[in-house]
Motif scaffolding. Structure first.
Motif, PDB file in Angstrom:
ATOM      1  N   THR A  47      50.645 -12.626 -12.265  1.00  0.00           N
ATOM      2  CA  THR A  47      50.402 -11.228 -11.897  1.00  0.00           C
ATOM      3  C   THR A  47      51.676 -10.556 -11.387  1.00  0.00           C
ATOM      4  O   THR A  47      52.322 -11.054 -10.464  1.00  0.00           O
ATOM      5  N   VAL A  65      47.009 -15.040 -16.522  1.00  0.00           N
ATOM      6  CA  VAL A  65      46.794 -13.722 -15.927  1.00  0.00           C
ATOM      7  C   VAL A  65      48.155 -13.050 -15.797  1.00  0.00           C
ATOM      8  O   VAL A  65      48.995 -13.464 -15.006  1.00  0.00           O
ATOM      9  N   ASN A  67      48.408  -9.646 -15.374  1.00  0.00           N
ATOM     10  CA  ASN A  67      48.032  -8.317 -14.912  1.00  0.00           C
ATOM     11  C   ASN A  67      49.235  -7.615 -14.287  1.00  0.00           C
ATOM     12  O   ASN A  67      49.812  -8.094 -13.319  1.00  0.00           O
ATOM     13  N   ASP A  85      45.060 -12.185 -19.751  1.00  0.00           N
ATOM     14  CA  ASP A  85      44.754 -10.927 -19.061  1.00  0.00           C
ATOM     15  C   ASP A  85      46.041 -10.118 -18.959  1.00  0.00           C
ATOM     16  O   ASP A  85      46.893 -10.394 -18.120  1.00  0.00           O
ATOM     17  N   ARG A  87      46.030  -6.725 -18.625  1.00  0.00           N
ATOM     18  CA  ARG A  87      45.677  -5.395 -18.159  1.00  0.00           C
ATOM     19  C   ARG A  87      46.825  -4.773 -17.348  1.00  0.00           C
ATOM     20  O   ARG A  87      47.357  -5.392 -16.441  1.00  0.00           O
TER      21      ARG A  87
END
Length: 423
Positions: A47, A65, A67, A85, A87
């Protein structure tokens, strides 16, 4: 590396230092250096981490992840991003050629000008099998790719596999989606303005409320495609986008021959060709054609081969010249005001002034022209009028811009002031 409390799904949280070391070892691996190792970030928490410009071709990001991570300019060709992920991630200008993005989360990600050629963005699942090869359980089932609200402006999605993708409200402005598989994809309310969907398969897809302004869908499969409420103004399909050639009053070959006679005889013979408002795509080729002074305002030349064409003084205001091949064409003194030239090849074209006498010069006009992504490398643009033109992502390396008027132009190249210069 030990797992850290609070990491999504119990994933290992990697530090920026650990990432840098893994990237270095991956670089060594790709260059055959002893001790190198393929990067594996599978099921880790990355992240907000930075990978800017790193070459991570073939790396494994399965279930990671990412993100809000910064992957701008990264090379991720053939990388495995299955179920990752992403996003809010920054993937501006990243290369994801043949990357595995099945089941990835891309909501709010920025993939402006990213290259996703032949990337896989279908549903994803990893199955466990028994010793007989039978599926006994789904080990990891992230579902369909979700890219709601993602930025795909100018991205290359040619031949990408996007069947079943959830891409409503996604911005595909200027995207190249040639041959893209979008079967049953949800593109409702997506922005596909100026997108090239030639040869795309949109069978069973939803384009409800989508913006398809000036989009290209030639050769696209639209079986049971829902386009209710879509804005199709200026959309280019297989049907004539303007007057068909059979309304010319003569075969187009004869019209071109008559025009050639008109040019070579100084108007004494033949007839000036007026193609205004006609869809000329069926002509096939205008390679080195003699089109001096031709009148073709708002005509459609989309994708035509016009290399080396002689088009001095041509009237092409509002013409559709997207994807046209105009390399080395002579367009001196031509009027291209408001013309659409996105992705046109104008390398080494001459758009300088047409000189009649020492005191009679007619500069070329590209006022308000749409030149986004056009290739003008080595072109002559001396004294050209580019007021209000859209030059975003336009290639102008080696172009001669002396005396050009760039007033109110968008994306003005470095070294060219947004105002009229002396020349």
């Amino acid at each position: 590396m030990a797992e850290q409390a609070g990491s999504p799904g119990g994933r290992r949280k990697l530090s920026q230092q650990a990432i840098a070391q893994t990237v270095k070892l991956h670089h060594d691996y790709r260059n055959g250096v002893m001790g190198g190792r393929r990067a594996s970030f599978a099921f880790t928490d990355l992240t907000g981490m930075a990978f800017i410009g790193a070459d991570l071709s073939d790396a494994d990001f399965t279930g990671a992840v990412l993100n809000g991570a910064n992957l701008g300019g990264c090379i991720l060709d053939r990388a495995v991003l299955f179920g990752s992920d992403l996003r809010g991630a920054n993937l501006i200008g990243a290369s994801l050629v043949r990357a595995d993005l099945r089941g990835a989360l891309l909501q709010g990600a920025n993939l402006t000008h990213a290259n996703l050629f032949d990337a896989d963005l279908r549903d994803g699942m990893i199955a466990e099998r028994d010793r007989h090869g039978n599926i006994v359980a789904m080990k990891y089932d992230p579902g369909p790719v979700e890219m709601e609200g993602a930025q795909m402006k100018g991205a290359n999605l040619s031949s990408a596999k996007m069947s079943g993708a959830m891409a409503h409200h996604t911005d595909f402005t200027d995207a190249i989606m040639v041959g893209c598989n979008l079967v049953r994809a949800n593109l409702s309310n997506a922005n596909l303005t100026n997108a090239n969907l030639s040869g795309a398969d949109l069978s069973g897809a939803s384009l409800k409320g989508a913006a398809l302004t000036n989009a290209v869908l030639t050769g696209a499969t639209l079986t049971q495609t829902d386009m209710s409420g879509a804005n199709t103004a200026g959309m280019l399909g297989d049907k004539p986008a303007g007057k068909p050639l059979d309304e010319l009053g003569m075969p187009p070959e004869e019209a071109l021959r008559q025009h050639g006679l008109w040019v070579t005889s100084g108007g004494a013979q033949g007839k000036l060709a007026d193609f205004s408002g006609f869809d000329l795509r069926q002509i096939g080729s205008l390679y080195k054609a003699l089109l001096v002074g031709v009148v073709a305002n708002k005509a459609v030349f989309y994708g035509l081969n016009m290399e080396g064409a002689l088009m001095q003084g041509a009237k092409l205001a509002g013409a559709d010249l997207r994807n046209a091949r105009l390399q080395g064409a002579d367009l001196r003194g031509s009027n291209l005001a408001g013309a659409r030239l996105a992705y046109a090849d104008l390398r080494n074209a001459d758009l300088g002034p047409l000189v009649i006498t020492a005191d009679r010069k007619f500069p070329s006009s590209l006022e308000g022209a749409h030149l986004r992504h056009a290739d003008l490398r080595g072109a002559k643009l001396t004294q050209a009028n580019l007021r209000g033109a859209d030059l975003q992502q336009t290639r102008l390396d080696g172009a001669v811009t002396e005396g050009c008027d760039f007033t109110d132009a968008q994306g003005v190249p470095r070294g060219a002031p947004p105002e009229k210069t002396g020349g």
